[in-house]
Every structure is written in structure tokens, then in C-alpha cells.
Design a protein around this motif. Structure first.
Motif, mmCIF file in Angstrom:
data_model
loop_
_atom_site.group_PDB
_atom_site.id
_atom_site.type_symbol
_atom_site.label_atom_id
_atom_site.label_comp_id
_atom_site.label_asym_id
_atom_site.label_seq_id
_atom_site.Cartn_x
_atom_site.Cartn_y
_atom_site.Cartn_z
ATOM 1 N N THR A 211 0.542 -1.092 -0.160
ATOM 2 C CA THR A 211 -0.106 0.253 -0.059
ATOM 3 C C THR A 211 0.425 0.789 0.200
ATOM 4 N N LYS A 212 1.700 0.896 0.656
ATOM 5 C CA LYS A 212 2.882 2.468 0.931
ATOM 6 C C LYS A 212 3.713 2.775 -0.397
ATOM 7 N N GLU A 213 3.671 1.282 -1.885
ATOM 8 C CA GLU A 213 4.514 1.285 -2.797
ATOM 9 C C GLU A 213 4.141 0.732 -3.817
ATOM 10 N N PRO A 214 3.158 0.917 -4.167
ATOM 11 C CA PRO A 214 2.292 -0.758 -5.368
ATOM 12 C C PRO A 214 2.608 -0.795 -6.731
ATOM 13 N N TYR A 215 4.423 0.302 -6.801
ATOM 14 C CA TYR A 215 4.748 0.017 -8.343
ATOM 15 C C TYR A 215 5.719 -0.592 -7.820
ATOM 16 N N ILE A 216 6.379 -1.390 -6.604
ATOM 17 C CA ILE A 216 7.189 -2.487 -6.587
ATOM 18 C C ILE A 216 6.760 -3.455 -7.099
ATOM 19 N N MET A 217 5.162 -4.317 -7.351
ATOM 20 C CA MET A 217 4.877 -5.469 -7.956
ATOM 21 C C MET A 217 5.139 -5.523 -9.588
ATOM 22 N N GLY A 218 5.387 -4.195 -10.314
ATOM 23 C CA GLY A 218 5.760 -4.259 -11.220
ATOM 24 C C GLY A 218 7.484 -4.370 -11.695
ATOM 25 N N TYR A 219 8.068 -5.155 -10.944
ATOM 26 C CA TYR A 219 9.371 -4.841 -11.237
ATOM 27 C C TYR A 219 10.050 -6.030 -11.088
ATOM 28 N N SER A 220 10.640 -6.365 -12.418
ATOM 29 C CA SER A 220 11.297 -7.994 -11.729
ATOM 30 C C SER A 220 12.019 -8.366 -10.567
ATOM 31 N N ILE A 221 12.134 -9.663 -10.242
ATOM 32 C CA ILE A 221 12.678 -9.287 -9.391
ATOM 33 C C ILE A 221 14.440 -10.145 -9.474
ATOM 34 N N ASP A 222 14.293 -10.117 -10.960
ATOM 35 C CA ASP A 222 15.962 -10.951 -10.959
ATOM 36 C C ASP A 222 16.205 -9.821 -11.344
ATOM 37 N N LYS A 223 15.725 -9.022 -12.606
ATOM 38 C CA LYS A 223 16.248 -8.058 -13.006
ATOM 39 C C LYS A 223 16.370 -6.500 -11.651
ATOM 40 N N ARG A 224 15.533 -6.324 -11.140
ATOM 41 C CA ARG A 224 15.809 -5.221 -10.290
ATOM 42 C C ARG A 224 15.652 -5.273 -8.662
ATOM 43 N N LEU A 225 14.810 -6.054 -8.419
ATOM 44 C CA LEU A 225 14.521 -6.242 -7.175
ATOM 45 C C LEU A 225 15.605 -7.361 -6.292
#
Length: 368
Positions: A211-225
Motif C-alpha cells: 500500500t505504501k509502494e504499489p509500483y513494487i509489484m511491477g518490477y522484475s525480481i531477477d532484474k531489479r528487486l
């Protein structure tokens, strides 16, 4: 209003029933939206003629037809019904509606009664405001493509297992409507599992992070997170509760590019004379220090701290929020006042209050 079973729903049918019965009852057969009343006069026009009247030139129409191959076969009356519903009922401004249709002409092919009305009603019942729904469609027109039963119901069920309420889900979708297009298994579940692997509590904290950062779901786990998390652990030295606290307080740091943003800031802090342990404490206390502009924020503040204030750099380790305060309005002004008063205090005593409390603290105005 009845709620969904939580945290684990007994069946998807229960969710569908909840949404369709309590939230989004599509209009009965034979009923029409108010916007459909004006369709008759447009039915006799060609689609090209109708689009031209709405302000689309030939080149725009050609590009739109390439993006949506069913567009040339669309009846002008049907397109007019969609247009009028989005304009008059959803309240999308004419100029922005043209942008929506240009960007995503497929929206004109949607059924008003079977697709648009149920989706809008569902989002409205989830306590999304009409103006927010309009903005969500403008941001991501394909939000109108997804059915209530096939997408919104499972999505609501999944987020409720993370203690995200219906109202919070509506807010998530309004901020980042693209969420509705992601796969629960291939995207949401994997991202949640990744965060849990970092030590984030699933039932308590995951929902708060999303809820604090809704955009985090859009990032690739392997390439970014994952690369960012590894950088925070290995290069910055954040481990265990320190790493978890940074992610919980400032989750957007996980979405930042290591080489473009985080590493240059780390190199600057190192070159400024901060030790690895000091940098770890700085980031733990104020995570944005790794994403702030070096030229416009970090460098001038460190310079002012040392050269003008005559303080040791180590003082900001005890008060990392130093980098949050405005240079002229806060740092320079308050330092000038204290210097005139020949007064000395810690950075937190100087800065951790608003202007009125600062003035009262140092006797510039009488204490009420």
C-alpha cells in the motif's frame, strides 16, 4: 456489507458471489446506461466520419486501426455509446478521453453494459471515487478490459490474505491500475515470496509495503528487486532487522537501479569520508540518502555542514534526517540564528522541529 473470509478464502466461488451480489451487479438484460440514449443518431455514420467529428485526423485513425484490428469493423453507434459513457458517466474530460482512445483504441470496442458498467460499479463499491476511476482509466485504459469475476474477484481474494482491505485495494488500483493486468501466480505470489525471503512478515508487513509502494509489484525480481537487495546487503552492509526496517520504511528503494542511482551515491558517501559502518547507519536511519541527487542535495549539504557549520561529518550519522532538510530555508537560516546567539546544540535539537517550535525553543518568540 458482508466481508470475504480471511485470511484464507474457502473457495473462489465465495469471492465471485461476494463481488457479483454485493458489489457489481451488471444491468439486467434489456437495460441500458444513460449514455446509450444518444447512440441512435451516430449509428448511421461511418466510424471514420464519427472519429473525425471527435477530433481525430486521418493519420491518427490509421495508427489506431493498426493498434486495434477490430476497430475498422466497429459500428459508429457502439463506439459512440462507449465514448458517451466515459465522458458523461465516468467524467473523463474530452481532451483526456481523446488521449485514452488514441493510446488504446480497443476501449471503443468494449461493451458498455457487460464490461464497463460492472467494472466501474465494482471499483466504486470498493470506495474508489468517480474522479479516481477516471484517472485510473487515463493512466491504464486496459483496466476496462478485465472482467469482475475472472480478475477482480481473485485479486481481491489474494490481497485479503495479505490483510489488505477492499478500500486499500481500490487505492492500490487507482494509484497503479496496471496491477490488474498482472498474474497472481506469476507476479504477485512470487514478489510476496521474495519479500518474505528477506524476512518481511507476510501477514503483518507485506500489505503495508504494497500500500505504501504499489509500483513494487511491477518490477522484475531477477532484474531489479533481487540485485538491489543484494547490493543493500553486500555493499551497504544492511543485514537482518536493519534491511527489513529499510524496506518497510522506504520500500521504493528496492525498485531503484543499482548502477544508475544507488552505487554512485554510495561512492560519493565513501569519497566524503564516511566509513562503511557510518554509511550503513546513515542508510538505515534515512534510506533516501541513497537516491538523493548528489549535485543538488548530498554534496552541498555535506559541504555546508563541514565548511560553514564547522561540524564533524559524523554528526549526521546520529541524525541522518539532516539530508531531508532544505538547505536555505532550514539549514542556513537556523545556523545563522544560532551563530548570532552564540548557541551550540546537536543537529537533532536544531532541526527536529518546525519553524515555530524552533523559534520558541531558542527564545525568538515567547512560549505560549
Amino acid at each position: 456489507q458482508a466481508g470475504l473470509p480471511h485470511p484464507l478464502l474457502s473457495s473462489s466461488s465465495a469471492v465471485t458471489l461476494h463481488i457479483s451480489v454485493f458489489f457489481c451487479i451488471p444491468p439486467r438484460s434489456g437495460s441500458t446506461s444513460p449514455a446509450m440514449a444518444s447512440v441512435g443518431g451516430d449509428a448511421k455514420k461511418s466510424l471514420t466520419q464519427w472519429l473525425g467529428e471527435k477530433g481525430f485526423d486521418e493519420e491518427a485513425i490509421r495508427r489506431m486501426s493498426k493498434r486495434c484490428r477490430n476497430l475498422p469493423n466497429l459500428d459508429a453507434g457502439e463506439a459512440s455509446g462507449v465514448w458517451d459513457y466515459l465522458l458523461n458517466d465516468v467524467k473523463i474530460e474530452h481532451r483526456k478521453l481523446r488521449y485514452v482512445v488514441t493510446k488504446c483504441p480497443k476501449v471503443l470496442t468494449m461493451s458498455v453494459n457487460e464490461k464497463l458498467i460492472p467494472t466501474v460499479q465494482c471499483l466504486t463499491t470498493l470506495q474508489a471515487k468517480p474522479g479516481e476511476i477516471a484517472q485510473a482509466i487515463i493512466k491504464f485504459p486496459p483496466i476496462t478490459f478485465h472482467s469482475v469475476e475472472e480478475k477482480l474477484c481473485p485479486l481481491l481474494a489474494f490481497f485479503q490474505t495479505l490483510a489488505i482491505s477492499e478500500k486499500q485495494l481500490a487505492k492500490l488500483l487507482m494509484v497503479n491500475p496496471r496491477l490488474i493486468s498482472y498474474s497472481i501466480q506469476a507476479k504477485f505470489s512470487q514478489t510476496v515470496d521474495f519479500l518474505v525471503g528477506l524476512g518481511i512478515d507476510r501477514e503483518v508487513m507485506i500489505g503495508k509495503i504494497l500500500t505504501k509502494e504499489p509500483y513494487i509489484m511491477g518490477y522484475s525480481i531477477d532484474k531489479r528487486l533481487r540485485p538491489t537487495a543484494e547490493f543493500l546487503k553486500s555493499a551497504v552492509g544492511l543485514q537482518g532487522s536493519y534491511l527489513q526496517r529499510v524496506i518497510m520504511n522506504f520500500p521504493s528503494i528496492l525498485s531503484r537501479d543499482v548502477d544508475k542511482t544507488l552505487r554512485p551515491n554510495l561512492v560519493f558517501l565513501q569519497s566524503a569520508g564516511f566509513s562503511k559502518d557510518q554509511i550503513m547507519k546513515l542508510v538505515a536511519g534515512y534510506p533516501p540518502v541513497l537516491i538523493k541527487s548528489i549535485k543538488h542535495c548530498l554534496e552541498p549539504r555535506v559541504k555546508f555542514l563541514v565548511e560553514e557549520m564547522g561540524r564533524d561529518k559524523g554528526e549526521v550519522v546520529d541524525y541522518p534526517q539532516f539530508f531531508h532538510h532544505g538547505l536555505k530555508r532550514s539549514l542556513e537560516y537556523r545556523h545563522k540564528i544560532l551563530k548570532q546567539m552564540n548557541s551550540r546544540c546537536s543537529l537533532s535539537e536544531m532541526l527536529d522541529c518546525n519553524q515555530k517550535k524552533f523559534a520558541m525553543k531558542f527564545g525568538l518568540i515567547p512560549v505560549a
